[in-house]
Write an enzyme that holds these catalytic residues in place. Structure first.
Site, PDB file in Angstrom:
ATOM      1  N   ARG A  44      62.066  82.648 107.325  1.00 44.60           N
ATOM      2  CA  ARG A  44      61.529  83.686 106.437  1.00 44.60           C
ATOM      3  C   ARG A  44      60.041  83.407 106.238  1.00 44.60           C
ATOM      4  O   ARG A  44      59.605  82.262 106.418  1.00 44.60           O
ATOM      5  CB  ARG A  44      62.223  83.611 105.068  1.00 44.60           C
ATOM      6  CG  ARG A  44      63.670  83.978 105.136  1.00 44.60           C
ATOM      7  CD  ARG A  44      64.358  83.785 103.780  1.00 44.60           C
ATOM      8  NE  ARG A  44      65.777  84.009 103.908  1.00 44.60           N
ATOM      9  CZ  ARG A  44      66.717  83.360 103.224  1.00 44.60           C
ATOM     10  NH1 ARG A  44      66.376  82.430 102.335  1.00 44.60           N
ATOM     11  NH2 ARG A  44      67.983  83.630 103.405  1.00 44.60           N
ATOM     12  N   ARG A 137      64.763  89.547  96.345  1.00 43.23           N
ATOM     13  CA  ARG A 137      64.177  88.512  97.210  1.00 43.23           C
ATOM     14  C   ARG A 137      63.642  89.116  98.502  1.00 43.23           C
ATOM     15  O   ARG A 137      62.770  88.528  99.151  1.00 43.23           O
ATOM     16  CB  ARG A 137      65.246  87.442  97.498  1.00 43.23           C
ATOM     17  CG  ARG A 137      64.672  86.174  98.094  1.00 43.23           C
ATOM     18  CD  ARG A 137      65.701  85.058  98.191  1.00 43.23           C
ATOM     19  NE  ARG A 137      66.683  85.310  99.245  1.00 43.23           N
ATOM     20  CZ  ARG A 137      67.681  84.492  99.559  1.00 43.23           C
ATOM     21  NH1 ARG A 137      67.823  83.360  98.892  1.00 43.23           N
ATOM     22  NH2 ARG A 137      68.529  84.792 100.520  1.00 43.23           N
ATOM     23  N   ARG A 148      76.631  88.678 102.802  1.00 45.88           N
ATOM     24  CA  ARG A 148      76.441  87.617 101.810  1.00 45.88           C
ATOM     25  C   ARG A 148      77.199  87.940 100.525  1.00 45.88           C
ATOM     26  O   ARG A 148      77.773  87.053  99.892  1.00 45.88           O
ATOM     27  CB  ARG A 148      74.946  87.402 101.558  1.00 45.88           C
ATOM     28  CG  ARG A 148      74.285  86.634 102.687  1.00 45.88           C
ATOM     29  CD  ARG A 148      72.765  86.636 102.635  1.00 45.88           C
ATOM     30  NE  ARG A 148      72.238  86.009 103.846  1.00 45.88           N
ATOM     31  CZ  ARG A 148      71.642  84.834 103.913  1.00 45.88           C
ATOM     32  NH1 ARG A 148      71.435  84.140 102.827  1.00 45.88           N
ATOM     33  NH2 ARG A 148      71.233  84.334 105.059  1.00 45.88           N
TER      34      ARG A 148
HETATM   35  N1  LIG Z   1      67.637  82.067  86.733  1.00 44.52           N
HETATM   36  C1  LIG Z   1      67.045  82.998  87.500  1.00 44.52           C
HETATM   37  N2  LIG Z   1      66.645  84.151  86.951  1.00 44.52           N
HETATM   38  C2  LIG Z   1      66.064  85.118  87.711  1.00 44.52           C
HETATM   39  N3  LIG Z   1      65.838  85.014  89.023  1.00 44.52           N
HETATM   40  C3  LIG Z   1      66.236  83.874  89.641  1.00 44.52           C
HETATM   41  C4  LIG Z   1      66.864  82.810  88.910  1.00 44.52           C
HETATM   42  N4  LIG Z   1      67.148  81.822  89.778  1.00 44.52           N
HETATM   43  C5  LIG Z   1      66.723  82.236  90.988  1.00 44.52           C
HETATM   44  N5  LIG Z   1      66.174  83.466  90.910  1.00 44.52           N
HETATM   45  C6  LIG Z   1      65.640  84.282  92.020  1.00 44.52           C
HETATM   46  O1  LIG Z   1      66.769  84.754  92.733  1.00 44.52           O
HETATM   47  C7  LIG Z   1      66.514  84.756  94.147  1.00 44.52           C
HETATM   48  C8  LIG Z   1      67.564  83.901  94.855  1.00 44.52           C
HETATM   49  O2  LIG Z   1      67.323  82.537  94.522  1.00 44.52           O
HETATM   50  P1  LIG Z   1      67.398  81.411  95.644  1.00 44.52           P
HETATM   51  O3  LIG Z   1      66.695  81.835  96.873  1.00 44.52           O
HETATM   52  O4  LIG Z   1      66.991  80.147  95.001  1.00 44.52           O
HETATM   53  O5  LIG Z   1      68.985  81.437  95.910  1.00 44.52           O
HETATM   54  P2  LIG Z   1      69.857  80.520  96.859  1.00 44.52           P
HETATM   55  O6  LIG Z   1      71.124  80.246  96.155  1.00 44.52           O
HETATM   56  O7  LIG Z   1      69.078  79.345  97.327  1.00 44.52           O
HETATM   57  O8  LIG Z   1      70.129  81.510  98.069  1.00 44.52           O
HETATM   58  P3  LIG Z   1      70.496  81.165  99.610  1.00 44.52           P
HETATM   59  O9  LIG Z   1      71.803  80.479  99.590  1.00 44.52           O
HETATM   60  O10 LIG Z   1      70.529  82.504 100.261  1.00 44.52           O
HETATM   61  O11 LIG Z   1      69.411  80.291 100.168  1.00 44.52           O
HETATM   62  C9  LIG Z   1      65.089  84.250  94.319  1.00 44.52           C
HETATM   63  O12 LIG Z   1      64.231  85.362  94.499  1.00 44.52           O
HETATM   64  C10 LIG Z   1      64.782  83.510  93.023  1.00 44.52           C
HETATM   65  O13 LIG Z   1      63.419  83.563  92.689  1.00 44.52           O
HETATM   66  N1  LIG Z   2      77.613  74.604 106.011  1.00 40.44           N
HETATM   67  C1  LIG Z   2      76.288  74.644 105.871  1.00 40.44           C
HETATM   68  N2  LIG Z   2      75.726  75.626 105.143  1.00 40.44           N
HETATM   69  C2  LIG Z   2      74.389  75.616 105.001  1.00 40.44           C
HETATM   70  C3  LIG Z   2      73.574  74.634 105.570  1.00 40.44           C
HETATM   71  N3  LIG Z   2      72.280  74.891 105.259  1.00 40.44           N
HETATM   72  C4  LIG Z   2      72.301  75.996 104.489  1.00 40.44           C
HETATM   73  N4  LIG Z   2      73.567  76.432 104.318  1.00 40.44           N
HETATM   74  C5  LIG Z   2      74.050  77.583 103.558  1.00 40.44           C
HETATM   75  O1  LIG Z   2      73.795  78.764 104.259  1.00 40.44           O
HETATM   76  C6  LIG Z   2      73.718  79.841 103.346  1.00 40.44           C
HETATM   77  C7  LIG Z   2      72.576  80.758 103.696  1.00 40.44           C
HETATM   78  O2  LIG Z   2      71.360  80.079 103.633  1.00 40.44           O
HETATM   79  P1  LIG Z   2      69.985  80.906 103.851  1.00 40.44           P
HETATM   80  O3  LIG Z   2      68.903  79.853 103.822  1.00 40.44           O
HETATM   81  O4  LIG Z   2      70.087  81.627 105.145  1.00 40.44           O
HETATM   82  O5  LIG Z   2      69.900  81.871 102.703  1.00 40.44           O
HETATM   83  C8  LIG Z   2      73.555  79.227 101.951  1.00 40.44           C
HETATM   84  O6  LIG Z   2      74.781  79.401 101.271  1.00 40.44           O
HETATM   85  C9  LIG Z   2      73.331  77.755 102.227  1.00 40.44           C
HETATM   86  O7  LIG Z   2      73.927  76.949 101.235  1.00 40.44           O
HETATM   87  C10 LIG Z   2      74.206  73.608 106.328  1.00 40.44           C
HETATM   88  O8  LIG Z   2      73.588  72.689 106.880  1.00 40.44           O
HETATM   89  N5  LIG Z   2      75.542  73.660 106.444  1.00 40.44           N
END
Ligand SMILES: Nc1ncnc2c1ncn2[C@@H]1O[C@H](COP(=O)(O)OP(=O)(O)OP(=O)(O)O)[C@@H](O)[C@H]1O
Ligand SMILES: Nc1nc2c(ncn2[C@@H]2O[C@H](COP(=O)(O)O)[C@@H](O)[C@H]2O)c(=O)[nH]1
Length: 199
Positions: A44, A137, A148
Protein backbone atom coordinates in the site's frame (compact mmCIF):
# COMPACT_ATOMS: atom_id res chain seq x y z
CA UNK A 1 13.04 -20.82 20.38
CA UNK A 2 14.76 -18.67 23.03
CA UNK A 3 13.97 -15.14 24.30
CA UNK A 4 10.97 -13.50 25.94
CA UNK A 5 7.49 -14.87 25.33
CA UNK A 6 6.17 -13.71 21.91
CA UNK A 7 2.81 -11.99 21.52
CA UNK A 8 0.38 -12.89 18.75
CA UNK A 9 -2.13 -10.24 17.69
CA UNK A 10 -5.17 -11.19 15.72
CA UNK A 11 -8.65 -9.89 14.99
CA UNK A 12 -10.65 -8.72 11.99
CA UNK A 13 -9.00 -6.70 9.26
CA UNK A 14 -9.62 -3.04 10.13
CA UNK A 15 -10.03 -3.61 13.89
CA UNK A 16 -6.92 -1.53 14.54
CA UNK A 17 -4.13 -4.07 15.13
CA UNK A 18 -1.46 -2.18 13.16
CA UNK A 19 -2.49 1.14 14.71
CA UNK A 20 -2.10 -0.23 18.25
CA UNK A 21 1.10 -2.12 17.44
CA UNK A 22 2.77 0.90 15.87
CA UNK A 23 1.91 2.93 18.98
CA UNK A 24 3.34 0.23 21.23
CA UNK A 25 6.54 -0.14 19.24
CA UNK A 26 7.05 3.62 19.11
CA UNK A 27 6.75 3.93 22.88
CA UNK A 28 8.85 0.79 23.62
CA UNK A 29 11.28 0.56 20.73
CA UNK A 30 13.82 -1.44 22.73
CA UNK A 31 11.32 -3.90 24.15
CA UNK A 32 9.30 -5.13 21.16
CA UNK A 33 10.35 -6.30 17.72
CA UNK A 34 7.96 -6.92 14.84
CA UNK A 35 8.04 -10.24 13.04
CA UNK A 36 7.96 -9.07 9.42
CA UNK A 37 5.66 -11.42 7.52
CA UNK A 38 5.78 -12.37 3.87
CA UNK A 39 2.81 -11.58 1.63
CA UNK A 40 1.83 -11.84 -2.00
CA UNK A 41 -0.37 -8.73 -1.81
CA UNK A 42 0.81 -5.46 -3.32
CA UNK A 43 2.34 -2.82 -1.03
CA UNK A 44 0.00 0.00 0.00
CA UNK A 45 1.17 3.59 -0.37
CA UNK A 46 3.70 4.28 2.37
CA UNK A 47 4.44 0.63 3.14
CA UNK A 48 8.11 -0.36 2.99
CA UNK A 49 9.45 -3.72 1.77
CA UNK A 50 11.24 -5.49 4.64
CA UNK A 51 9.60 -3.28 7.28
CA UNK A 52 5.84 -3.76 6.88
CA UNK A 53 6.09 -7.00 4.91
CA UNK A 54 8.42 -8.90 2.65
CA UNK A 55 6.53 -8.59 -0.64
CA UNK A 56 6.94 -11.71 -2.76
CA UNK A 57 5.30 -13.45 -5.68
CA UNK A 58 3.01 -16.42 -5.14
CA UNK A 59 5.68 -18.66 -6.69
CA UNK A 60 8.34 -17.41 -4.26
CA UNK A 61 5.99 -17.81 -1.34
CA UNK A 62 4.97 -21.34 -2.31
CA UNK A 63 8.61 -22.34 -2.77
CA UNK A 64 9.44 -20.97 0.71
CA UNK A 65 6.54 -22.89 2.26
CA UNK A 66 7.68 -26.09 0.53
CA UNK A 67 11.25 -25.59 1.77
CA UNK A 68 9.91 -25.35 5.34
CA UNK A 69 10.91 -21.70 5.78
CA UNK A 70 7.61 -20.78 7.45
CA UNK A 71 6.21 -21.34 10.95
CA UNK A 72 2.76 -20.79 9.48
CA UNK A 73 1.14 -19.54 6.31
CA UNK A 74 -2.40 -18.79 5.23
CA UNK A 75 -4.56 -17.60 2.38
CA UNK A 76 -6.47 -14.43 3.29
CA UNK A 77 -8.68 -12.33 1.05
CA UNK A 78 -7.07 -13.63 -2.13
CA UNK A 79 -3.44 -13.39 -1.01
CA UNK A 80 -0.90 -15.53 0.82
CA UNK A 81 0.60 -14.44 4.12
CA UNK A 82 3.15 -16.19 6.32
CA UNK A 83 5.51 -15.93 9.27
CA UNK A 84 9.01 -17.12 8.43
CA UNK A 85 11.20 -18.83 11.01
CA UNK A 86 13.89 -16.24 10.18
CA UNK A 87 11.56 -13.31 10.99
CA UNK A 88 10.87 -14.61 14.50
CA UNK A 89 14.48 -15.66 15.12
CA UNK A 90 15.73 -12.20 14.11
CA UNK A 91 13.64 -10.56 16.85
CA UNK A 92 14.33 -13.21 19.48
CA UNK A 93 18.09 -12.97 18.87
CA UNK A 94 17.85 -9.35 20.10
CA UNK A 95 16.10 -10.49 23.27
CA UNK A 96 12.99 -8.49 22.32
CA UNK A 97 9.34 -9.48 22.67
CA UNK A 98 8.44 -10.78 19.23
CA UNK A 99 5.14 -9.39 17.93
CA UNK A 100 3.23 -11.35 15.32
CA UNK A 101 0.17 -9.97 13.50
CA UNK A 102 -1.73 -12.89 11.97
CA UNK A 103 -5.23 -13.88 10.87
CA UNK A 104 -7.30 -16.58 12.56
CA UNK A 105 -5.75 -19.39 10.48
CA UNK A 106 -2.37 -18.15 11.69
CA UNK A 107 -3.57 -18.35 15.29
CA UNK A 108 -4.76 -21.94 14.78
CA UNK A 109 -1.51 -22.95 13.08
CA UNK A 110 0.72 -21.27 15.68
CA UNK A 111 -1.14 -23.19 18.40
CA UNK A 112 0.29 -26.36 16.81
CA UNK A 113 3.89 -25.11 17.21
CA UNK A 114 6.19 -24.75 20.23
CA UNK A 115 6.21 -20.91 20.04
CA UNK A 116 4.00 -20.59 23.16
CA UNK A 117 2.97 -16.94 22.70
CA UNK A 118 0.42 -14.81 24.50
CA UNK A 119 -2.65 -14.50 22.24
CA UNK A 120 -4.33 -11.07 22.07
CA UNK A 121 -7.46 -10.38 20.06
CA UNK A 122 -8.22 -6.85 18.88
CA UNK A 123 -11.92 -6.48 18.18
CA UNK A 124 -13.93 -3.61 16.67
CA UNK A 125 -16.91 -2.27 18.68
CA UNK A 126 -19.31 -3.44 15.90
CA UNK A 127 -19.42 -4.63 12.30
CA UNK A 128 -20.71 -1.19 11.26
CA UNK A 129 -17.71 0.56 12.79
CA UNK A 130 -15.39 -2.01 11.22
CA UNK A 131 -16.85 -1.44 7.77
CA UNK A 132 -16.55 2.34 8.16
CA UNK A 133 -12.92 2.04 9.27
CA UNK A 134 -12.04 -0.20 6.33
CA UNK A 135 -13.82 2.10 3.87
CA UNK A 136 -12.18 5.22 5.35
CA UNK A 137 -8.73 3.57 5.14
CA UNK A 138 -9.24 3.48 1.35
CA UNK A 139 -6.92 0.51 0.85
CA UNK A 140 -9.38 -2.07 -0.44
CA UNK A 141 -11.35 -2.61 -3.62
CA UNK A 142 -15.06 -3.30 -3.05
CA UNK A 143 -14.37 -7.01 -3.68
CA UNK A 144 -11.51 -7.16 -1.17
CA UNK A 145 -13.55 -5.17 1.36
CA UNK A 146 -16.45 -7.64 1.12
CA UNK A 147 -14.05 -10.60 1.50
CA UNK A 148 -12.54 -8.99 4.61
CA UNK A 149 -15.97 -8.29 6.11
CA UNK A 150 -17.03 -11.91 5.52
CA UNK A 151 -13.84 -13.16 7.19
CA UNK A 152 -14.41 -10.69 10.05
CA UNK A 153 -17.82 -12.19 10.88
CA UNK A 154 -16.29 -15.68 11.16
CA UNK A 155 -13.29 -14.36 13.15
CA UNK A 156 -15.51 -12.52 15.61
CA UNK A 157 -17.44 -15.73 16.33
CA UNK A 158 -14.34 -17.92 16.73
CA UNK A 159 -12.66 -15.23 18.83
CA UNK A 160 -15.43 -15.45 21.42
CA UNK A 161 -14.87 -19.17 21.98
CA UNK A 162 -13.28 -19.76 25.36
CA UNK A 163 -9.56 -20.53 25.37
CA UNK A 164 -8.72 -19.15 21.92
CA UNK A 165 -7.33 -15.81 23.20
CA UNK A 166 -5.72 -14.88 26.51
CA UNK A 167 -6.82 -11.24 26.21
CA UNK A 168 -9.62 -9.65 24.16
CA UNK A 169 -9.48 -5.88 23.64
CA UNK A 170 -12.34 -3.91 22.09
CA UNK A 171 -10.78 -1.05 20.16
CA UNK A 172 -13.48 1.63 20.40
CA UNK A 173 -11.65 4.67 21.76
CA UNK A 174 -8.00 4.29 20.68
CA UNK A 175 -6.42 5.70 23.85
CA UNK A 176 -8.58 3.48 26.08
CA UNK A 177 -7.74 0.38 24.04
CA UNK A 178 -4.04 1.27 24.15
CA UNK A 179 -4.15 1.57 27.94
CA UNK A 180 -5.73 -1.88 28.22
CA UNK A 181 -3.10 -3.28 25.87
CA UNK A 182 -0.22 -1.80 27.87
CA UNK A 183 -1.60 -3.12 31.14
CA UNK A 184 -2.00 -6.61 29.60
CA UNK A 185 1.70 -6.54 28.66
CA UNK A 186 2.98 -4.76 31.76
CA UNK A 187 4.79 -7.72 33.34
CA UNK A 188 6.49 -8.78 30.10
CA UNK A 189 7.58 -5.18 29.40
CA UNK A 190 9.12 -4.80 32.88
CA UNK A 191 10.87 -8.15 32.58
CA UNK A 192 12.49 -7.30 29.24
CA UNK A 193 13.49 -3.81 30.41
CA UNK A 194 15.19 -5.30 33.48
CA UNK A 195 17.00 -8.04 31.53
CA UNK A 196 18.15 -5.73 28.75
CA UNK A 197 19.37 -3.05 31.18
CA UNK A 198 21.51 -5.48 33.13
CA UNK A 199 23.14 -7.09 30.07
N1 LIG B 1 -9.88 3.37 17.87
C1 LIG B 1 -9.96 3.82 16.60
N2 LIG B 1 -10.85 4.77 16.30
C2 LIG B 1 -10.97 5.22 15.02
N3 LIG B 1 -10.25 4.78 13.99
C3 LIG B 1 -9.34 3.80 14.23
C4 LIG B 1 -9.16 3.26 15.55
N4 LIG B 1 -8.21 2.31 15.49
C5 LIG B 1 -7.82 2.25 14.20
N5 LIG B 1 -8.49 3.14 13.44
C6 LIG B 1 -8.39 3.34 11.98
O1 LIG B 1 -9.04 2.23 11.39
C7 LIG B 1 -8.34 1.80 10.21
C8 LIG B 1 -7.95 0.33 10.36
O2 LIG B 1 -6.93 0.24 11.35
P1 LIG B 1 -5.66 -0.70 11.11
O3 LIG B 1 -5.13 -0.53 9.75
O4 LIG B 1 -4.76 -0.48 12.26
O5 LIG B 1 -6.40 -2.12 11.23
P2 LIG B 1 -5.77 -3.58 11.18
O6 LIG B 1 -6.50 -4.40 12.16
O7 LIG B 1 -4.29 -3.52 11.31
O8 LIG B 1 -6.17 -4.03 9.71
P3 LIG B 1 -5.48 -5.15 8.76
O9 LIG B 1 -5.64 -6.45 9.45
O10 LIG B 1 -6.25 -5.04 7.49
O11 LIG B 1 -4.03 -4.79 8.59
C9 LIG B 1 -7.15 2.74 10.06
O12 LIG B 1 -7.47 3.73 9.10
C10 LIG B 1 -6.96 3.35 11.44
O13 LIG B 1 -6.43 4.65 11.39
N1 LIG C 1 -1.62 -16.09 8.93
C1 LIG C 1 -1.02 -14.92 8.74
N2 LIG C 1 -1.77 -13.80 8.64
C2 LIG C 1 -1.12 -12.63 8.47
C3 LIG C 1 0.27 -12.53 8.41
N3 LIG C 1 0.62 -11.23 8.23
C4 LIG C 1 -0.54 -10.54 8.22
N4 LIG C 1 -1.59 -11.37 8.37
C5 LIG C 1 -3.02 -11.05 8.42
O1 LIG C 1 -3.50 -10.78 7.14
C6 LIG C 1 -4.64 -9.95 7.24
C7 LIG C 1 -4.60 -8.87 6.19
O2 LIG C 1 -3.48 -8.05 6.37
P1 LIG C 1 -3.31 -6.74 5.44
O3 LIG C 1 -1.97 -6.17 5.83
O4 LIG C 1 -3.39 -7.18 4.02
O5 LIG C 1 -4.46 -5.83 5.78
C8 LIG C 1 -4.65 -9.38 8.66
O6 LIG C 1 -5.69 -10.03 9.36
C9 LIG C 1 -3.31 -9.80 9.23
O7 LIG C 1 -3.41 -10.10 10.60
C10 LIG C 1 1.02 -13.73 8.52
O8 LIG C 1 2.26 -13.77 8.48
N5 LIG C 1 0.34 -14.88 8.68
Amino acid sequence: MAGPRPVVFSGPSGAGKSTLLKKLMKEYDNVFGFSVSHTTRNPRPGEVNGKDYHYVTREEMKAGVERGDFIESAEFSGNMYGTSKAAVQKVQAQNLICILDVDMQGVKNIKETDLNPLYISIQPPSMEVLENRLRDRKTESEESLQKRLRAAKVDMEIGKEPGVFDVIIVNDNLEDAYKVLKSALNEEIDQVKKTNMSS
